[in-house]
Design a protein around this motif. Structure first.
Motif, short mmCIF file in Angstrom:
data_model
loop_
_atom_site.label_atom_id
_atom_site.label_comp_id
_atom_site.label_asym_id
_atom_site.label_seq_id
_atom_site.Cartn_x
_atom_site.Cartn_y
_atom_site.Cartn_z
N ASP A 67 -13.83 29.65 37.99
CA ASP A 67 -12.62 31.32 38.31
C ASP A 67 -11.79 31.20 36.70
OD1 ASP A 67 -13.17 32.33 40.10
OD2 ASP A 67 -11.72 30.42 41.33
N PRO A 68 -11.62 29.60 35.45
CA PRO A 68 -11.24 30.19 34.07
C PRO A 68 -11.58 31.07 33.50
CG PRO A 68 -11.63 27.65 34.85
CD PRO A 68 -12.73 28.50 35.70
N THR A 69 -11.29 32.08 32.84
CA THR A 69 -11.96 33.00 32.43
C THR A 69 -11.31 33.01 30.41
OG1 THR A 69 -9.58 35.04 32.61
CG2 THR A 69 -11.84 34.67 34.42
N THR A 70 -11.15 32.56 30.49
CA THR A 70 -10.50 32.48 28.92
C THR A 70 -11.81 31.46 28.39
OG1 THR A 70 -9.81 30.10 29.32
CG2 THR A 70 -7.82 31.96 29.13
N LYS A 71 -11.86 30.95 26.61
CA LYS A 71 -12.79 31.28 26.20
C LYS A 71 -12.55 29.26 25.76
CE LYS A 71 -12.86 34.41 22.99
NZ LYS A 71 -13.25 34.93 20.82
N ALA A 72 -11.61 28.69 26.13
CA ALA A 72 -11.28 27.40 26.34
C ALA A 72 -10.62 26.61 27.67
CB ALA A 72 -11.21 26.54 24.92
N VAL A 73 -10.52 25.92 27.84
CA VAL A 73 -9.97 25.15 28.73
C VAL A 73 -9.23 23.70 28.30
CG1 VAL A 73 -9.96 23.71 30.98
CG2 VAL A 73 -11.11 26.31 30.75
N ALA A 74 -8.34 22.88 28.56
CA ALA A 74 -8.03 22.17 27.81
C ALA A 74 -6.94 21.38 29.96
CB ALA A 74 -6.38 22.18 27.51
N LEU A 75 -8.01 20.19 30.19
CA LEU A 75 -7.47 19.47 31.63
C LEU A 75 -6.39 18.59 31.53
CD1 LEU A 75 -8.64 20.23 34.52
CD2 LEU A 75 -10.62 19.20 34.50
N VAL A 176 -6.55 13.91 27.55
CA VAL A 176 -6.90 15.76 27.76
C VAL A 176 -7.95 15.36 27.50
CG1 VAL A 176 -5.73 18.05 27.70
CG2 VAL A 176 -3.92 15.98 27.54
N LEU A 177 -8.82 16.87 28.06
CA LEU A 177 -10.22 16.65 28.32
C LEU A 177 -9.93 18.48 27.86
CD1 LEU A 177 -11.10 14.73 31.21
CD2 LEU A 177 -11.00 14.16 29.31
N GLY A 178 -11.35 18.78 26.06
CA GLY A 178 -11.61 20.13 26.07
C GLY A 178 -12.60 20.78 26.20
N PHE A 179 -12.71 22.10 27.18
CA PHE A 179 -14.06 22.73 27.22
C PHE A 179 -14.21 23.65 26.66
CE2 PHE A 179 -12.80 19.83 31.12
CZ PHE A 179 -13.64 18.72 30.76
N GLY A 180 -14.99 24.21 26.36
CA GLY A 180 -15.32 25.39 25.68
C GLY A 180 -15.92 26.08 26.25
N GLU A 181 -16.21 27.67 26.03
CA GLU A 181 -16.96 28.40 26.83
C GLU A 181 -18.64 27.68 27.17
OE1 GLU A 181 -16.07 33.02 26.15
OE2 GLU A 181 -16.95 32.50 23.80
N PRO A 182 -19.12 27.13 26.43
CA PRO A 182 -20.16 26.13 27.81
C PRO A 182 -19.39 26.14 28.50
CG PRO A 182 -20.48 25.44 25.52
CD PRO A 182 -19.10 26.27 25.69
N ARG A 183 -18.51 25.26 29.07
CA ARG A 183 -17.66 24.41 30.24
C ARG A 183 -17.81 23.27 30.22
NH1 ARG A 183 -14.03 28.26 29.23
NH2 ARG A 183 -13.62 29.78 30.53
N THR A 184 -18.31 22.35 29.49
CA THR A 184 -19.13 21.50 28.87
C THR A 184 -18.02 20.53 28.45
OG1 THR A 184 -20.31 21.89 27.15
CG2 THR A 184 -20.91 21.80 29.47
N MET A 185 -17.33 19.17 28.32
CA MET A 185 -16.65 18.62 27.70
C MET A 185 -16.66 18.25 26.41
SD MET A 185 -14.89 14.63 27.97
CE MET A 185 -15.48 14.85 30.01
#
Length: 207
Positions: A67-75, A176-185
């Protein structure tokens, strides 16, 4: 009291939590570009965002992996009754996002997954996040589903500890965990300032 976890290093960084937690997916070594990051960069990527559907603060289903549609995610895994550590970390995350250039500010999603779903209903999350930054996505659900998902990323969630007041605290990893577009940490932040996190957000968006 919330325990701050240290890395377990067995020749490669891949684990965030202690207590004998398994490595989150394929081992990821500290990258050759580490000096360019304020957090810990994982060369080759770490574990993927879990394929787990939870409920957001609007009461809608939200899948972490799709569901995240952004280039990056901070979890971040935390909870609304946390007395000190969680609010500070989340405030830094929100500040880092607000400091991004205008053309990048919508390219990263900030996500809180509760470690205390018994108390953190969608309504509680909505009111709590509105006081920090309503850009956050707050997720709650079954703790027995959240715990293995967190552990797959190296975050340990312990049983709540009873307090003399009658309430309880939840012991959990505070990275805090950062994920890019590949959606791997790709990057892990520990006690990172808002300014340094902002710089890394830009790198993560561009990665």
């Amino acid at each position: 009291m919330i325990r701050r976890r240290s890395f377990l290093s067995l020749g490669a960084i891949g684990v965030l939590a202690g207590c004998g937690a398994p490595s989150p997916g394929p081992a990821a070594s500290v990258g050759t570009l580490q000096d360019d990051w304020h957090g810990t960069y994982l060369e080759g990527g770490g574990a993927p965002l879990p394929d787990l559907t939870l409920t957001d603060q609007a009461g809608q289903p939200f899948n972490l992996a799709t569901d995240p549609t952004t280039k990056a995610v901070a979890l971040f895994f935390g909870y609304t009754n946390c007395p000190d550590v969680c609010p500070g970390i989340m405030a830094d995350m929100a500040t880092a996002k607000r400091r991004l250039p205008p053309d990048l500010v919508d390219d990263i999603s900030l996500i809180l997954v509760t470690t205390d779903p018994a108390r953190d209903t969608p309504e509680v999350l909505r009111d709590y996040l509105a006081r920090i930054d309503d850009a956050f996505i707050g997720l709650t659900g079954d703790l027995e589903a959240i715990k293995p998902a967190a552990l797959s990323l190296g975050i340990d969630i312990a049983q709540g500890t009873q307090l003399p007041s009658g309430g309880y605290e939840v012991d959990h990893g505070t990275y805090v965990l950062g994920f890019g577009e590949p959606r791997t940490m790709q990057v892990i932040w520990n006690a990172t300032s808002a300014g340094d996190m902002k710089d890394d957000f830009e790198r993560l968006i561009a990665s």
